[in-house]
Enzyme design. Structure first.
Site, short mmCIF file in Angstrom:
data_model
loop_
_atom_site.label_atom_id
_atom_site.label_comp_id
_atom_site.label_asym_id
_atom_site.label_seq_id
_atom_site.Cartn_x
_atom_site.Cartn_y
_atom_site.Cartn_z
N HIS A 24 0.83 -1.21 0.00
CA HIS A 24 0.00 0.00 0.00
C HIS A 24 0.86 1.26 0.00
O HIS A 24 2.03 1.24 0.37
CB HIS A 24 -0.98 0.04 1.18
CG HIS A 24 -0.38 0.01 2.55
ND1 HIS A 24 -0.11 -1.15 3.24
CD2 HIS A 24 0.00 1.02 3.37
CE1 HIS A 24 0.38 -0.86 4.43
NE2 HIS A 24 0.47 0.44 4.53
N HIS A 31 3.72 7.13 3.75
CA HIS A 31 4.69 6.03 3.63
C HIS A 31 4.31 5.10 2.48
O HIS A 31 3.20 5.15 1.97
CB HIS A 31 4.83 5.25 4.94
CG HIS A 31 3.61 4.54 5.43
ND1 HIS A 31 2.68 5.13 6.27
CD2 HIS A 31 3.16 3.28 5.20
CE1 HIS A 31 1.74 4.24 6.54
NE2 HIS A 31 1.99 3.13 5.90
N GLU A 44 7.53 1.17 5.12
CA GLU A 44 6.97 0.10 5.96
C GLU A 44 7.22 -1.22 5.25
O GLU A 44 7.08 -1.30 4.02
CB GLU A 44 5.46 0.33 6.16
CG GLU A 44 4.77 -0.76 6.97
CD GLU A 44 3.27 -0.54 7.12
OE1 GLU A 44 2.71 0.39 6.50
OE2 GLU A 44 2.63 -1.31 7.84
C1 LIG Z 1 1.13 -0.45 11.30
C2 LIG Z 1 -0.28 0.01 11.13
C3 LIG Z 1 -0.54 0.65 9.76
C4 LIG Z 1 -0.38 -0.41 8.67
O1 LIG Z 1 -0.14 -0.07 7.49
O2 LIG Z 1 -0.59 -1.59 9.01
C5 LIG Z 1 0.37 1.83 9.53
O3 LIG Z 1 0.97 2.05 8.50
S1 LIG Z 1 0.51 2.88 10.87
C6 LIG Z 1 1.49 4.28 10.25
C7 LIG Z 1 1.82 5.19 11.40
N1 LIG Z 1 2.96 4.68 12.14
C8 LIG Z 1 4.20 5.12 11.85
O4 LIG Z 1 4.38 5.99 11.01
C9 LIG Z 1 5.32 4.50 12.65
C10 LIG Z 1 6.68 4.95 12.12
N2 LIG Z 1 6.80 6.40 12.19
C11 LIG Z 1 7.57 7.00 13.15
O5 LIG Z 1 8.19 6.36 14.00
C12 LIG Z 1 7.62 8.51 13.12
O6 LIG Z 1 6.52 9.00 12.37
C13 LIG Z 1 8.94 9.06 12.47
C14 LIG Z 1 10.13 8.65 13.33
C15 LIG Z 1 9.11 8.56 11.05
C16 LIG Z 1 8.85 10.57 12.42
O7 LIG Z 1 8.43 10.99 13.68
P1 LIG Z 1 8.30 12.57 13.97
O8 LIG Z 1 7.67 13.25 12.80
O9 LIG Z 1 7.65 12.76 15.29
O10 LIG Z 1 9.82 12.91 14.12
P2 LIG Z 1 10.59 14.09 13.51
O11 LIG Z 1 9.71 15.28 13.43
O12 LIG Z 1 11.85 14.17 14.29
O13 LIG Z 1 10.92 13.59 12.01
C17 LIG Z 1 12.25 13.26 11.71
C18 LIG Z 1 12.46 13.72 10.28
O14 LIG Z 1 11.71 12.83 9.43
C19 LIG Z 1 10.77 13.60 8.68
N3 LIG Z 1 9.57 12.79 8.56
C20 LIG Z 1 8.68 12.48 9.52
N4 LIG Z 1 7.69 11.69 9.04
C21 LIG Z 1 7.97 11.52 7.73
C22 LIG Z 1 7.34 10.82 6.66
N5 LIG Z 1 6.19 10.13 6.87
N6 LIG Z 1 7.89 10.85 5.44
C23 LIG Z 1 9.05 11.54 5.22
N7 LIG Z 1 9.73 12.24 6.18
C24 LIG Z 1 9.17 12.22 7.41
C25 LIG Z 1 10.54 14.88 9.46
O15 LIG Z 1 10.10 15.89 8.59
C26 LIG Z 1 11.92 15.12 10.00
O16 LIG Z 1 12.71 15.65 8.96
P3 LIG Z 1 13.55 16.98 9.22
O17 LIG Z 1 14.19 17.29 7.89
O18 LIG Z 1 14.53 16.63 10.32
O19 LIG Z 1 12.53 18.01 9.67
CO LIG Z 2 0.86 1.37 6.46
#
Ligand SMILES: CC[C@H](C(=O)O)C(=O)SCCNC(=O)CCNC(=O)[C@H](O)C(C)(C)COP(=O)(O)OP(=O)(O)OC[C@H]1O[C@@H](n2cnc3c(N)ncnc32)[C@H](O)[C@@H]1OP(=O)(O)O
Ligand SMILES: [Co+2]
Length: 134
Positions: A7, A79, A130
């Site tokens: 997805h 993602h 993912e």
């Molecule tokens: C599993 C159930 C379901 C499924 O399909 O079955 C799902 O998919 S659930 C989806 C939701 N769960 C997750 O996303 C878990 C993994 N994600 C994380 O751990 C956080 O979202 C993380 C670590 C990727 C980012 O967390 P956060 O935004 O709080 O941290 P930062 O602000 O420090 O971000 C660091 C840096 O990464 C950039 N960022 C954040 N999210 C994304 C993204 N989705 N795509 C691209 N880049 C992303 C953010 O802008 C920061 O960049 P910087 O240049 O330092 O500003």
């Molecule tokens: Co997902």
């Protein structure tokens, strides 16, 4: 290592509005909402002939997508999920290669009842990846 795209996920501020848009404007078949408190999101899936689109909104106040929506209040591509046959073998290979696996590094059960892992977006050209074991 990588199989099909399972997805493509879009984070949205309002899941019911996004569901209505995909259903009524785009004419797509959309599943009922699935609350995933352990992941801090509620999701629906848009069924397509060759893959799915996952629409997700934050659930609870510790949602991992809250900061993303803070930066993208109208929503945005969140993602991409690739299928893998053996998620622990994939994880071990990625970690050995220096990639960051998010969380505690152990697979969790995702929306499809299958083990999933996430890889840091900064290691993959600004794209949150993912992996889902199928
Ligand atoms: C599993 C159930 C379901 C499924 O399909 O079955 C799902 O998919 S659930 C989806 C939701 N769960 C997750 O996303 C878990 C993994 N994600 C994380 O751990 C956080 O979202 C993380 C670590 C990727 C980012 O967390 P956060 O935004 O709080 O941290 P930062 O602000 O420090 O971000 C660091 C840096 O990464 C950039 N960022 C954040 N999210 C994304 C993204 N989705 N795509 C691209 N880049 C992303 C953010 O802008 C920061 O960049 P910087 O240049 O330092 O500003
Ligand atoms: Co997902």
């Amino acid at each position: 290592m990588l199989g099909r795209v399972n997805h493509i996920a879009i984070a949205v501020p309002d899941l019911s509005a996004a569901t209505a848009t995909y259903r009524d404007v785009l004419g797509a078949k959309v599943t009922a909402p699935q609350a995933l408190p352990e992941h801090g999101v509620t999701v629906v899936f848009v069924d397509l002939p060759n893959t799915k689109v996952e629409l997700l909104e934050p659930l609870g106040d510790a949602s991992p997508i809250a900061a993303f929506l803070g930066k993208n209040p109208g929503g945005g591509m969140h993602h991409i999920c690739y299928e893998v046959a053996d998620i622990t073998a994939a994880r071990d290979r990625l970690v050995a290669g220096g990639a960051r696996v998010l969380g505690d590094g152990n697979p969790k059960i995702g929306a499809h009842g299958k083990p999933v892992l996430f890889l840091h977006p900064k290691d993959f050209y600004g794209t949150l990846i993912e992996l889902e074991q199928v």
